[in-house]
Design a protein around this motif. Sequence first.
Motif, mmCIF file in Angstrom:
data_model
loop_
_atom_site.group_PDB
_atom_site.id
_atom_site.type_symbol
_atom_site.label_atom_id
_atom_site.label_comp_id
_atom_site.label_asym_id
_atom_site.label_seq_id
_atom_site.Cartn_x
_atom_site.Cartn_y
_atom_site.Cartn_z
ATOM 1 N N ASN A 1 -6.356 -8.891 -0.132
ATOM 2 C CA ASN A 1 -7.721 -8.398 -0.323
ATOM 3 C C ASN A 1 -8.277 -8.921 -1.634
ATOM 4 O O ASN A 1 -7.718 -8.653 -2.697
ATOM 5 C CB ASN A 1 -7.748 -6.865 -0.363
ATOM 6 C CG ASN A 1 -7.712 -6.241 1.012
ATOM 7 O OD1 ASN A 1 -8.028 -6.889 2.004
ATOM 8 N ND2 ASN A 1 -7.319 -4.979 1.090
ATOM 9 N N ASP B 1 -2.084 -4.963 -1.708
ATOM 10 C CA ASP B 1 -0.692 -5.319 -1.932
ATOM 11 C C ASP B 1 -0.509 -5.857 -3.350
ATOM 12 O O ASP B 1 -1.439 -5.849 -4.166
ATOM 13 C CB ASP B 1 -0.206 -6.319 -0.871
ATOM 14 C CG ASP B 1 -0.973 -7.645 -0.894
ATOM 15 O OD1 ASP B 1 -1.633 -7.953 -1.915
ATOM 16 O OD2 ASP B 1 -0.903 -8.385 0.107
ATOM 17 N N TYR C 1 -1.101 1.662 -2.454
ATOM 18 C CA TYR C 1 -0.408 0.380 -2.308
ATOM 19 C C TYR C 1 -0.136 0.080 -0.840
ATOM 20 O O TYR C 1 0.265 0.958 -0.075
ATOM 21 C CB TYR C 1 0.915 0.446 -3.077
ATOM 22 C CG TYR C 1 1.867 -0.682 -2.791
ATOM 23 C CD1 TYR C 1 1.613 -1.966 -3.266
ATOM 24 C CD2 TYR C 1 3.029 -0.478 -2.057
ATOM 25 C CE1 TYR C 1 2.491 -3.005 -3.014
ATOM 26 C CE2 TYR C 1 3.912 -1.508 -1.800
ATOM 27 C CZ TYR C 1 3.647 -2.767 -2.278
ATOM 28 O OH TYR C 1 4.511 -3.792 -2.020
ATOM 29 N N SER C 2 -0.374 -1.165 -0.438
ATOM 30 C CA SER C 2 0.022 -1.628 0.890
ATOM 31 C C SER C 2 1.072 -2.715 0.714
ATOM 32 O O SER C 2 0.934 -3.576 -0.155
ATOM 33 C CB SER C 2 -1.189 -2.162 1.672
ATOM 34 O OG SER C 2 -1.826 -3.207 0.970
ATOM 35 N N GLU D 1 -11.702 -1.032 0.477
ATOM 36 C CA GLU D 1 -10.685 -0.458 1.359
ATOM 37 C C GLU D 1 -9.789 0.543 0.637
ATOM 38 O O GLU D 1 -9.013 1.262 1.274
ATOM 39 C CB GLU D 1 -9.826 -1.570 1.969
ATOM 40 C CG GLU D 1 -10.615 -2.493 2.892
ATOM 41 C CD GLU D 1 -9.742 -3.456 3.644
ATOM 42 O OE1 GLU D 1 -8.525 -3.522 3.369
ATOM 43 O OE2 GLU D 1 -10.268 -4.154 4.531
ATOM 44 N N GLY E 1 -3.241 -10.199 4.823
ATOM 45 C CA GLY E 1 -3.104 -8.939 4.111
ATOM 46 C C GLY E 1 -3.677 -8.962 2.708
ATOM 47 O O GLY E 1 -3.805 -7.907 2.080
ATOM 48 N N GLN F 1 -7.150 0.054 -1.142
ATOM 49 C CA GLN F 1 -5.734 -0.243 -1.009
ATOM 50 C C GLN F 1 -5.525 -1.737 -1.221
ATOM 51 O O GLN F 1 -6.442 -2.543 -1.041
ATOM 52 C CB GLN F 1 -5.194 0.159 0.363
ATOM 53 C CG GLN F 1 -5.750 -0.657 1.518
ATOM 54 C CD GLN F 1 -5.028 -0.353 2.819
ATOM 55 O OE1 GLN F 1 -4.183 0.539 2.893
ATOM 56 N NE2 GLN F 1 -5.357 -1.093 3.854
#
Length: 316
Positions: free
Chosen positions: A215, A227, A200-201, A223, A213, A225
């Motif tokens: 994706n 959010d 998780y981002s 990647e 941010g 990762q």
Amino acid sequence: MKALHIMLCLLLLTIFSVKAQQLSFSKVLKENEYLFSYQWLDHLNQPQSIRFSLTHSALFSRFRMLKPFQNEFAQKTIMRAVKQQLLKHPLNNAQAMFRQKSGKQVIEINAIAAENIAEAQKKIKAMEQVAIKEYYQKNYYQAFTTHDQQFGIKINHRDIANDSINDFKALKPIILDKVAIENIRAVTDLVLSFVQSIPYSPLESRLTSSGSGFNPPAKLLWENQGDCDSKMTLTATLLRALMPRIPLAFIYIDNHAFIGINTASKPGEITVTHQGLEYVLGEPTGPALYSLGSLAPESELAITQGRYVIEAFSPK
């Protein structure tokens, strides 16, 4: 304040729950495709695995022009489109002048008669609305109002998901080899645990970041990762590819997002009703492992208090 928001989002996803665990992740180039391999632990602490391929086009071409919304650039592009329309369809008995005022480009109309000015303003307003709609659609933007009436522009997650479905249809036989399509809950929980296990981002402010941010689904996997908004969109894409006729929904609360699926609820599960349909809520973000119908305490509180916005993601 932003740091506090991020800390709260992380806290609500980790307390009172088991953390998702990604056991392994790899991607290997094979001709014009990349082979992705995952292993993770599901809600029952059982190991799961999946292998699938994504094309070079899906990974690097599909949304290559996607970028955060920039108001100044958007206004210039929209005004340029209006100018082009005025060259094709000139005003009657009026003249439009494009000027800079307080850092913004505005249109001034000159005409002898007041009715000509009013007619010209109406025509230009219609052109501007068409230009805005086309600009937003082309760039995957969407006007958005939060539950407390804050307005801004965000990424259009529904359109991103819709335009990603074809890239993920190859996963359908792979996933359905593990769970039967008739068991909507089993399919959904498998997808949820898979997405929850992806690192998780933190989510930047949905409105002030304007999509920074975020994706898209294939890039998230590349990647490894994502959010809250990115993981929600990936989950919706996978579920739509697997179950194309099941109505879904995107649910937004402050600094967080999750999905809803139109299926029969069980006692005690968290649901919302929208446009006559009941949606059972699911938490795709992680690292907390929540099965369908369960949310983190802070998320559940937001739903109970009505502090959310819901967008239907209906089948095409």
